[in-house]
Design a protein around this motif. Structure first.
Motif, PDB file in Angstrom:
ATOM      1  N   TYR A  84      -4.097  68.430  32.882  1.00  0.00           N
ATOM      2  CA  TYR A  84      -3.483  69.411  31.962  1.00  0.00           C
ATOM      3  C   TYR A  84      -3.384  68.912  30.529  1.00  0.00           C
ATOM      4  N   VAL A  85      -3.794  67.664  30.308  1.00  0.00           N
ATOM      5  CA  VAL A  85      -3.642  67.101  28.962  1.00  0.00           C
ATOM      6  C   VAL A  85      -4.792  67.504  28.057  1.00  0.00           C
ATOM      7  N   GLN A  86      -6.013  67.393  28.587  1.00  0.00           N
ATOM      8  CA  GLN A  86      -7.184  67.666  27.752  1.00  0.00           C
ATOM      9  C   GLN A  86      -7.133  69.079  27.184  1.00  0.00           C
ATOM     10  N   HIS A  87      -7.478  69.191  25.905  1.00  0.00           N
ATOM     11  CA  HIS A  87      -7.516  70.471  25.179  1.00  0.00           C
ATOM     12  C   HIS A  87      -6.130  71.044  24.901  1.00  0.00           C
ATOM     13  N   ASN A  88      -5.090  70.264  25.144  1.00  0.00           N
ATOM     14  CA  ASN A  88      -3.746  70.680  24.779  1.00  0.00           C
ATOM     15  C   ASN A  88      -3.088  69.690  23.826  1.00  0.00           C
ATOM     16  N   THR A  89      -3.864  68.741  23.360  1.00  0.00           N
ATOM     17  CA  THR A  89      -3.289  67.674  22.532  1.00  0.00           C
ATOM     18  C   THR A  89      -3.128  68.119  21.069  1.00  0.00           C
ATOM     19  N   TRP A  90      -2.261  67.394  20.350  1.00  0.00           N
ATOM     20  CA  TRP A  90      -2.021  67.707  18.940  1.00  0.00           C
ATOM     21  C   TRP A  90      -3.306  67.549  18.129  1.00  0.00           C
ATOM     22  N   LEU A  91      -3.951  66.400  18.320  1.00  0.00           N
ATOM     23  CA  LEU A  91      -5.250  66.170  17.669  1.00  0.00           C
ATOM     24  C   LEU A  91      -6.360  66.471  18.679  1.00  0.00           C
TER      25      LEU A  91
END
Lengths: 324, 395
Positions: B247-254
């Motif tokens: 769930y992290v990928q493509h939801n990060t600040w950068l």
């Protein structure tokens, strides 16, 4: 003389027939990832034609008078028959699943096919287009060779690590001999009555005496600065006098020149990346190697053993055959 | 116990086929192997998209058994594989003793401590054990055992392979998110060591602390969670139970690629491998198991194939002879990864190229060009001779 002609046909498709229609000849190369054949004119060293094939073309061979081309279209599960003059696919032969390599018997009629995914060797009559026999062999059969007299066919199996000796009359295995890991290619000789089998992962060529199927010699390779596990012999070709063998060493990016009488390596020739197979020019003065990863063909001058030129072809060139 | 009627049927058929062939005179050998599995309760994870296959590992051993039996049929060598699966909390040591009474070759699929328990049994001395599940450094280091070989990659081989790629790409500024479980922290430590080894910086680390159902709130929570990281090239994640990383990928600040336990990662085997003949093995496996082949399947496959190769070449069924052959220079296993595989004679680890992959493609096969080594480039991955404190294998 009859025997000599047969041998040339088996080791070098369509060899040295006096009815040559192309003065300089052509090298036909299968491009595994492009589903095409690149046709190289030997004289100009240019790709003069690109012909579409079935999926994942690999093994390629002409019949003895050069009027038909057979192509293993592995992912189409077919052997395709092409008219080389027009480039038209005439029909498919029933080949069994995933044909990878094959050899045309000296009778020009029976095609012996290794079915890589199916652990069988399929025999097809190219005239009736019927499967004549299927013979169970080891896992991942690949290398195919026929003896000069047509009485023995050998299939090598990559995972079983064996050469399976088949009596072509009975269409039964009569001997199985162990070789080193991942045997890829096999060729019979005439003058010395030997069978040569290359082992890609084992890094060797095993030489057998055909009469006894006993191991006679082992050819090993060594290149300074290249890790031993990257010296992976695959395709190889004998010169017409059978005194010299050129061996493609895969990811070592070299072709080895082996003395076929002493089994010693005499030379290494730098070629393109991941060299698979090769074909001689019709006059045997040049050797064309398929380099899978670099997507090109290296032209080697046979006399001086120097690379002359690289020719860009399609993606993942694999098999090569000479058209006279 | 797990039983596959299809496999039994197929092998019986092969036996019939080959019985008619002329065979060279060879000693008849019968090789008994056991796949011993300690079942573990998988921790709950956020997504049910990728359930762990029931026959993980076992299917790989069974495909290798079929591969090996074909060679065996020609040589008069018979191979048997028994599968023993021990439910959580049941007596693994007892099951191991029973298995060792009938077969001296064991594939052990169990947590690290249990692997050692089995290897240290008096009954296991002189037997040949293959660890097919634990990547823990300790089993290749101070806690190595002479009777225990490892076909599963050491964790450091996975992370060294990844770091070679990051360094080669010049993506050397990274940050890391670490999951809450012990195995996450252990993997984070392995990532740190590999980063140091290959000159990759880890600029900042954060512990994963979420307890909510992130499937509904990722787009709100993850950007905030990653906002205070210093600028970086790659975001590393240590999430060895495959809980939250997806769930992290493509939801990060950068907008940064993810690597480690998800995204770009190193594996002993992955379904995206197709070169070097790998597609043949993938096809055989898929036909047999009806699913993709994973790293544990490959480890079990490699163990059975190693036994087969050793038996074929040494013409022996003696575990001591097989072990000596497997650890010798003569041993070369065709592992469908472009180079022959062999075992490190200092800790029993299978030396193998590592696939650095994403979900869709092989990115690189490590060792990468340019990472040199004084004896074998593949030894740039994992514990090298000079680093390992293992003494059980002699010098």
């Amino acid at each position: 003389m009859r025997l000599a002609a047969i041998l040339l046909i088996t080791t070098l498709p369509v060899a040295a027939l006096p009815t040559a229609t192309h003065a300089a000849g052509e090298i036909w190369v299968t491009n595994e990832k492009d589903d095409t054949i690149s046709v190289i004119d030997v004289e100009t060293r240019q790709v003069v034609r690109t012909i579409e094939t079935g999926e994942r073309p690999r093994g390629i061979t002409f019949n003895s008078d050069g009027s038909r081309l057979y192509i293993c279209a592995s992912d189409s599960d077919a052997v395709q028959v092409m008219d080389p003059a027009t480039g038209e696919i005439l029909h498919d032969l029933p080949s069994g699943d995933d044909p990878e390599q094959f050899v045309l018997a000296p009778d020009d009629r029976h095609l012996w096919i290794a079915n890589e995914d199916d652990a069988v060797t399929t025999v097809v009559d190219v005239e009736t287009r019927k499967v004549v026999a299927q013979i169970n062999v080891g896992i991942e059969p690949e290398g195919m060779a026929v003896s000069p007299d047509g009485k023995i066919v050998v299939t090598t199996s990559e995972t079983t690590n064996m050469a399976h000796w088949i009596d072509t009359g009975k269409k039964e295995i009569f001997a199985n001999t162990l070789v080193d890991s991942r045997p890829r290619h096999a060729e019979f000789t005439k003058t010395s009555n030997e069978l040569w089998v290359s082992s890609e992962i084992g890094g060797t060529i095993t030489v057998f005496d055909v009469a006894t199927q006993a191991e006679k010699a082992k050819v090993r390779f060594e290149i300074a600065g290249v890790n031993a596990d990257l010296l992976q012999p695959v395709g190889f070709k004998f010169t017409p006098d059978e005194k010299t063998v050129f061996v493609a060493l895969g990811p070592a990016n070299h072709v080895a020149v082996v003395n076929a009488e002493t089994y010693e390596v005499e030379d290494y020739i730098l070629v393109g990346r991941r060299v698979w197979h090769m074909a001689f020019s019709p006059d045997f003065t040049q050797l064309f190697t398929t380099n899978g990863v670099s997507g090109d063909v290296t032209v080697i001058d046979v006399a001086s053993r120097q690379p002359l030129e690289s020719i860009k072809v399609g993606r993942f060139p694999w098999g090569a055959a000479t058209r006279f | 116990m797990i039983y596959h009627p299809t496999k039994a049927g197929r092998n019986a058929c092969l036996a019939l086929v080959f019985a008619s062939c002329t065979m060279p005179a060879q000693a008849d050998l019968s090789i008994a192997m056991t796949y011993l599995r300690q079942e573990v309760e998988a921790p709950p994870v956020l997504s049910n998209l990728d359930p762990i296959p029931e026959d993980r590992g076992i299917a790989g051993a069974e495909v290798a058994l079929a591969d090996t039996r074909t060679t065996g049929q020609f040589l008069g060598h018979d191979y048997q594989l028994e599968v023993v699966s021990v439910p959580p909390g049941d007596d693994l040591a007892g099951a191991a003793k029973a298995a060792l009474a009938s077969s001296r070759i064991l594939l052990v699929d169990a947590p690290t401590a249990d692997v050692l328990t089995v290897a240290d049994l008096p009954e296991a001395q002189g037997a040949l054990l293959f660890n097919v599940s634990s990547g823990a450094r300790t089993l290749r280091d101070a806690e190595c055992r002479a009777n225990l070989l490892h076909t599963v990659a050491e964790d450091a081989m996975r992370t060294d392979a990844l770091m070679q790629v990051l360094a080669a790409r010049r993506w050397t500024r990274t940050v890391m998110i670490i999951g809450p479980r012990d195995e996450d922290r252990a993997f984070a430590e392995t990532l740190r060591a590999s980063a140091l080894k290959y000159g990759v910086e880890i600029l900042a680390e954060k512990d994963w602390t979420f307890e909510t159902d992130l499937r509904r709130s990722t787009s709100a929570e993850i950007p905030l969670f990653t906002q205070d990281f210093p600028d970086h090239d790659v975001l590393l994640i240590a999430d060895e139970t495959d809980d939250f990383a997806r769930y992290v990928q493509h939801n990060t600040w950068l907008p940064r690629p993810v690597a480690g336990s998800d995204g770009l990662h190193g594996e002993g085997w992955a379904p995206v491998l197709e070169q070097w003949g790998a597609v043949q093995l993938q096809n055989r496996f898929e036909k047999y198991a009806g699913r993709n082949m994973g790293a544990r399947d490959y480890a079990a496959w490699a163990a059975v194939r190693s036994v087969g190769e050793a038996v074929t070449r040494s013409q022996s069924d003696d575990p001591a002879v097989l072990r000596a052959y497997i650890l010798s220079d003569a041993f070369a296993l065709d592992g469908f990864k472009g180079r022959s595989l062999s075992f490190r004679d200092w800790n029993g680890q299978l030396r193998q190229p590592m696939a650095v992959v994403n979900a869709r493609a092989l990115v690189e096969l490590a060792p990468l060009d340019g990472y040199l080594h004084q004896t074998n480039e593949t030894d740039s991955l994992g514990l090298d001779r000079g680093e390992s404190a293992c003494t059980a294998f002699g010098d």
